[in-house]
Design an enzyme around this catalytic site. Structure first.
Site, PDB file in Angstrom:
ATOM      1  N   LYS A 190       0.814  -1.221   0.000  1.00 56.38           N
ATOM      2  CA  LYS A 190       0.000   0.000   0.000  1.00 56.38           C
ATOM      3  C   LYS A 190       0.847   1.271   0.000  1.00 56.38           C
ATOM      4  O   LYS A 190       0.441   2.300  -0.531  1.00 56.38           O
ATOM      5  CB  LYS A 190      -0.935   0.006   1.216  1.00 56.38           C
ATOM      6  CG  LYS A 190      -2.015  -1.078   1.172  1.00 56.38           C
ATOM      7  CD  LYS A 190      -3.033  -0.830   0.072  1.00 56.38           C
ATOM      8  CE  LYS A 190      -4.205  -1.801   0.164  1.00 56.38           C
ATOM      9  NZ  LYS A 190      -5.084  -1.690  -1.020  1.00 56.38           N
ATOM     10  N   GLU A 233      -9.700   5.608   3.210  1.00 56.35           N
ATOM     11  CA  GLU A 233     -10.526   4.523   3.715  1.00 56.35           C
ATOM     12  C   GLU A 233      -9.593   3.348   3.951  1.00 56.35           C
ATOM     13  O   GLU A 233      -8.542   3.247   3.314  1.00 56.35           O
ATOM     14  CB  GLU A 233     -11.613   4.148   2.690  1.00 56.35           C
ATOM     15  CG  GLU A 233     -11.181   3.166   1.593  1.00 56.35           C
ATOM     16  CD  GLU A 233     -10.098   3.704   0.662  1.00 56.35           C
ATOM     17  OE1 GLU A 233      -9.904   4.930   0.609  1.00 56.35           O
ATOM     18  OE2 GLU A 233      -9.418   2.889  -0.004  1.00 56.35           O
ATOM     19  N   SER A 265       1.807  -9.738  -0.867  1.00 54.03           N
ATOM     20  CA  SER A 265       1.513  -8.309  -0.821  1.00 54.03           C
ATOM     21  C   SER A 265       1.667  -7.686   0.565  1.00 54.03           C
ATOM     22  O   SER A 265       1.873  -6.489   0.688  1.00 54.03           O
ATOM     23  CB  SER A 265       0.091  -8.053  -1.342  1.00 54.03           C
ATOM     24  OG  SER A 265      -0.840  -8.832  -0.617  1.00 54.03           O
TER      25      SER A 265
END
Lengths: 398, 267
Positions: A90, A112, A380
């Site tokens: 991210k 969010e 990830s």
């Protein structure tokens, strides 16, 4: 040549700008500013510097030898996005968006978050650049991802619990959009995934493409060729599109997206719109395959992984499925947990529950493949945030 | 295009009055109450009715209208049943324009052609989809126009002149100016900002201009009515419904709307 989105933000029939009028000028301004800076040498140099020295890129690729030997088939390689600062992919996009926000003179950022990794990444870059940060998170996710809530608060962010709807990622997204519409002039919305109104699906993808671009250099260095398949989990699908997009025009590389099968596709309790052939619909600014009832109301989803618990999916994945370039499959909660356990025991790596879905699919298909085949799985994120969820499943109180 | 919306505004213009446009969510407080509430609104002085189609994810709405949507959805209200309510309303009222307001996905699920046809059959006059800006509306609104249903568009304080001109080309019926940056039911309505924006709107838009979002009392309604052609009041009425019982909801809402009517007529 594959060249999406078009100038109006469409990936074939998918994508677009389905937003309330108040926000249209904001997304138009964002598009213009992103166009201005995306190829700006100074912007690119600053982003490259931050990614190298702050995030710790490039992330390595690791050959999971013991796991591969145990399975007795294809070799599993892991792209280690879990080793990034803040523990997931991210930050790649949060950093890019924060640098853009800085250039646009926005001093307040909102986000969010589902599993909390995007919230942590946003809180991190906000602290790094001295910006005010508000993170919207579903009340149910706050329960299941308590460590990440605490991390965000340590980083100076305000975490707002969202009590409406299903109290998960989609509701957090609704609330962030409400904030943006109210504070549109002062605020940059750092969107977490490659979905939403144009330019987000394109911009987030571009920032995440560093994953696939690195892999395309690293794999030939390691094994003398590209992998036979690239595999990644898909909620909104930002880590997946970051790995997949650079491989779209590389021949002979299969692309496999893994959705959250929850309790199983047949039960309806899942978060796998592509695998379940969900009807095309409009939510959160874009037209995508969307889990909904016959009246067009968005249905509640289920996944053990908060980060995949979302009824839609990014528009580029919808297109890749439609044109047949990528295949989408689902992995159930229990299969993901088995993969989580396997990676802990065989390789000493605790994966995020989201990434465990991608890994589970590799574990499923590897045994039937020959030993010279190579599967590249995007790891990830790391699983530290999932300790409570996993302990609870195993009947252990921490 | 000639339909009930135009007739209503023509009549108001002739009378030198401003339109009062109340909003209620269909199915709130209950599906059975919606048609009686619509008649009560008309009786209390409404010129146009905006009927909210409940949606699971009402991103442009504040908590009051969100809760109304949730109440309606819990009672099984769908786009189809809302259209049924309009048909029921039309049995007694063939004059008052009805505009459906909501989000695009329920219509996408039904299909725009089938939806538009059904709107014409039951007597819907206009449709406002909050999350379908002009850029994404061309195909959808061809279907509406074929059945003489007016596409109603929102304009916002942030809308620039080129977009106002673009909307002016597509819009029918009236244009809905969102009077503040925010969701429905927010506070802090800035009257001077509205009056500053009006010349830009009037420059491009020949249709009547309604103003809404944030109008919570008679005094504000009156002040806003002076600046435009119609006043939209939503959250305040929905709040009144939420605060009432099944026994007194008609009376309470009628009282509120009568007060708004008087205020708007003083403008």
């Amino acid at each position: 040549m594959y060249n999406y989105p078009d100038s109006t933000g469409h990936f074939g029939q998918f994508g677009g700008i389905y937003m309330a009028e108040t926000l249209i000028p904001a997304v138009e301004e964002l598009s213009a500013q992103y166009q201005r800076f995306r190829d700006d040498p100074e912007f690119k140099a600053e982003l490259a510097y931050e990614l190298k020295h702050y995030v710790g890129r490039p992330s390595p690729i690791y050959h999971a030898k013991r796991l591969s030997e145990h399975l007795g088939g294809a070799q599993i390689y892991l792209k280690r996005e879990d080793l990034n600062h803040t523990g997931a992919h991210k930050i790649n996009s949060a950093m890019g968006q924060a640098l853009l926000a800085k250039r646009m003179g926005k001093k307040r950022v909102i986000a969010e978050t589902g599993a909390g990794m995007h919230g942590v990444a946003t809180a991190t870059v906000a602290a790094r650049f001295g910006m005010e940060c508000i993170v919207y998170m579903g009340a149910e996710d706050i329960q299941r991802q308590a460590p990440n809530v605490f991390r965000m608060k340590l980083l100076g962010a305000k975490v707002v619990a969202v009590e409406s709807g299903s109290k998960t990622l989609k509701d957090a997204c609704n609330e962030a959009i409400r904030d943006w519409v109210t504070n549109v002039e002062s605020t940059f919305y750092i969107f977490g995934t490659a979905a939403g109104p144009h330019p987000y699906p394109m911009m987030v993808r571009d920032f995440q493409c560093i994953i696939g671009n690195e892999a395309k250099v690293q794999m030939p260095e390691m094994i003398g060729r590209q992998p036979d398949a690239v595999i990644a989990c898909v909620g909104g699908g930002s880590n997946a599109i970051g790995l997949f997009n650079p491989y779209i025009e590389v021949p002979d590389v299969a692309i496999i997206g893994v959705e959250a099968g929850g309790h199983g596709i047949a039960t309806g309790r899942h978060a796998a719109p592509l695998t379940a052939n969900a009807k095309v619909g409009v939510l959160h600014g874009n037209k995508v395959n969307l889990m909904q009832d016959e009246n067009g109301q968005i249905t509640e989803t289920h996944s053990i992984s908060a980060g995949l618990d979302y009824p839609g999916v990014g528009p580029e994945h919808c297109l890749l499925k439609e044109i047949g370039r990528a295949q989408y499959v689902a992995i159930n909660d229990d299969e993901a947990i088995s993969a989580f356990d396997a990676l802990c025991r065989f390789e000493g790596i605790i994966p995020a529950l989201e990434s465990s879905h991608a890994l589970a699919h590799a574990i499923k298909i590897a045994p039937a493949m020959s030993k010279d085949k190579v599967l590249l799985v995007n790891l990830s994120g790391r699983g530290d945030k999932d300790m409570n969820t996993v302990a609870k499943l195993k009947g252990i109180t921490l | 295009m000639s339909n009930r919306i135009q007739a209503a505004f023509d009549k108001l213009k002739h009378q030198k009055r401003k339109a009062l446009i109340p909003f209620v969510t269909a199915g709130d407080p209950s599906p059975a109450m919606t048609v009686p509430l619509m008649h009560a609104l008309v009786k209390s002085g409404a010129d146009v009715l905006e009927l909210g189609v409940p949606f699971s994810d009402p991103m442009a709405d504040g908590p009051t209208i969100q809760r109304a949507s949730e109440r309606a959805l819990k009672q099984g209200v769908s786009l189809r049943s809302v259209l049924g309510m309009v048909a029921e309303f039309r049995k007694q009222d063939q004059a008052t324009p009805v505009v459906l307001m909501g989000y695009g996905n329920p219509i996408e699920a039904m299909g725009w052609e089938g939806f538009s046809q059904r709107c014409a059959e039951v007597g819907v006059d206009g449709v406002l989809t909050v999350d379908f800006p002009p850029e994404e509306s061309h195909d959808a609104f061809e279907h509406l126009q074929r059945h003489n249903i007016a596409p109603i568009f929102l304009l916002a304080p942030t809308t620039k002149d080129e977009r106002i001109a673009q909307v002016a080309k597509l819009a029918r019926g009236y244009v809905y100016y969102v009077s503040l940056k925010g969701v429905t039911g927010s506070g802090n309505l800035d009257l001077s900002a509205i009056s500053e924006k009006m010349p830009a709107l009037r420059k491009y838009i020949q249709l009547p201009i309604g103003v809404g979002f944030g109008i919570r009392d008679a005094e504000t309604a009156k002040a806003v009515a002076k600046l435009c052609d119609g006043v939209v009041v939503g959250s305040r009425i929905v709040q009144e419904i939420e605060d009432s019982t099944a026994q007194n909801v008609i009376e309470n809402v009628s009282h509120l709307v009568q007060g708004l009517r008087q205020a708007v007529d003083q403008a």
